[in-house]
Scaffold this active site. Structure first.
Site, PDB file in Angstrom:
ATOM      1  N   TYR A 120       0.840  -1.206   0.000  1.00 34.91           N
ATOM      2  CA  TYR A 120       0.000   0.000   0.000  1.00 34.91           C
ATOM      3  C   TYR A 120       0.871   1.250   0.000  1.00 34.91           C
ATOM      4  O   TYR A 120       0.625   2.197  -0.760  1.00 34.91           O
ATOM      5  CB  TYR A 120      -0.910  -0.018   1.231  1.00 34.91           C
ATOM      6  CG  TYR A 120      -1.739   1.230   1.423  1.00 34.91           C
ATOM      7  CD1 TYR A 120      -2.775   1.540   0.548  1.00 34.91           C
ATOM      8  CD2 TYR A 120      -1.483   2.091   2.492  1.00 34.91           C
ATOM      9  CE1 TYR A 120      -3.543   2.684   0.743  1.00 34.91           C
ATOM     10  CE2 TYR A 120      -2.252   3.233   2.692  1.00 34.91           C
ATOM     11  CZ  TYR A 120      -3.281   3.524   1.816  1.00 34.91           C
ATOM     12  OH  TYR A 120      -4.043   4.663   2.000  1.00 34.91           O
ATOM     13  N   LYS A 157       1.038   4.535  -2.639  1.00 36.73           N
ATOM     14  CA  LYS A 157       0.787   5.914  -2.223  1.00 36.73           C
ATOM     15  C   LYS A 157       2.002   6.807  -2.483  1.00 36.73           C
ATOM     16  O   LYS A 157       1.854   8.001  -2.763  1.00 36.73           O
ATOM     17  CB  LYS A 157       0.399   5.947  -0.744  1.00 36.73           C
ATOM     18  CG  LYS A 157      -0.929   5.261  -0.437  1.00 36.73           C
ATOM     19  CD  LYS A 157      -2.123   6.049  -0.949  1.00 36.73           C
ATOM     20  CE  LYS A 157      -2.740   5.591  -2.221  1.00 36.73           C
ATOM     21  NZ  LYS A 157      -3.891   6.400  -2.660  1.00 36.73           N
TER      22      LYS A 157
END
Length: 277
Positions: free
Chosen positions: A195, A199
């Site tokens: 993740y 990002k």
């Protein structure tokens, strides 16, 4: 510094402006759509996979504003499929001659290992590559909108990131380019590391867009830790990891949308294009 924002008072009249919001059918996207509609955006396109959720949101907007000045249109788009993203962009471009604000809001978080239909790590493919493909197809229209009114047009790209980008270095190189076509299945915490790299990609891409296309204002914002379906869809252990590390800081979807609403609607001179940093 405490950031305060009152959308009812601080969002100006948006008459004539066209918006495209990915993941606009639920969570932060739905809250953003509602606020923009309340301030007279002429058209809002919301993309996603759930036509039923889109229908319910459109009906809610119509019930809140009996004589609506905003047209809300659903565009089916699956960010895990680049062909679906291209089809969504083509559908939008066939209908519009301007795009004032593109809000790249949709995303996934700490998902189990997997690949997109195109063979990329699922979080990187959804959070970054799908949006990058959409931006690529919509850039010419954003540039054309920016050049309107004697070169004083105001076109923007708002990209949602997360402080989770700080976990990206734990993958080793930050963005693990050599393994982006693998699930990167290396244990429990790797769902968060994957993740984080997606990002980080959102941040880097926004900065490079701003450098290459200075006529378009490109910013990347962190909405905070928000209690949406993104959080509720996590496993019990992962939910508690978020709750414990963010105790007392969890926002509701309405507040979580404030950062992107402000970036999408405030006077352009209040924003710093990433390329200027």
């Amino acid at each position: 510094m405490v950031f305060t924002f009152n959308p009812d008072k601080e969002i100006p009249d948006l008459a004539g402006k066209v918006f495209f919001i990915t993941g606009g059918t639920a969570g932060l996207g739905a809250s953003t759509t509602l606020e923009l509609a309340k301030h007279n955006a002429v058209k809002i396109y919301i993309s996603g996979r759930n036509a039923h959720s889109a229908k319910k949101l459109i009906e809610k907007i119509q019930s809140l504003t009996p004589s609506p000045t905003t047209t809300v249109t659903f565009v089916k788009c699956d960010l895990t499929s680049l062909s679906s993203v291209k089809a969504a962009a083509t559908e939008f471009l066939a209908q519009e001659s301007r795009l004032d604000v593109l809000i790249c809001n949709a995303g996934v978080m700490a998902t189990p290992p997997g690949l997109t239909s195109d063979g990329f790590e699922i979080q990187f493919g959804t959070n970054h590559l799908g949006h990058a493909m959409l931006i690529r197809h919509l850039l010419p229209l954003l540039q054309a909108t920016a050049s309107k009114e004697g070169g004083e047009g105001d076109a923007r790209i708002i990209s949602l990131t997360s402080l989770g980008f700080k976990m990206a270095p734990l993958t080793g190189p930050g963005i693990n380019f050599s393994e982006l076509t693998t699930p990167q299945n290396k244990g429990f915490m790797w769902s968060w590391f994957r993740y984080g790299q997606s990002k980080l990609a959102n941040l880097i891409y926004a900065k490079e867009l701003a450098r290459r296309y200075p006529a378009i204002t490109t910013v990347s914002v962190h909405p905070g830790v928000v209690g949406t379906g993104l959080l509720e869809g996590l496993s019990f252990a992962k939910r508690w990891f978020v709750y414990i590390t963010n105790m007392g800081r969890l926002l509701g979807p309405e507040e979580g949308a404030y950062s992107q609403l402000w970036a999408a609607s405030t006077a352009r001179e209040k924003l710093v294009n990433w390329g200027a940093l």
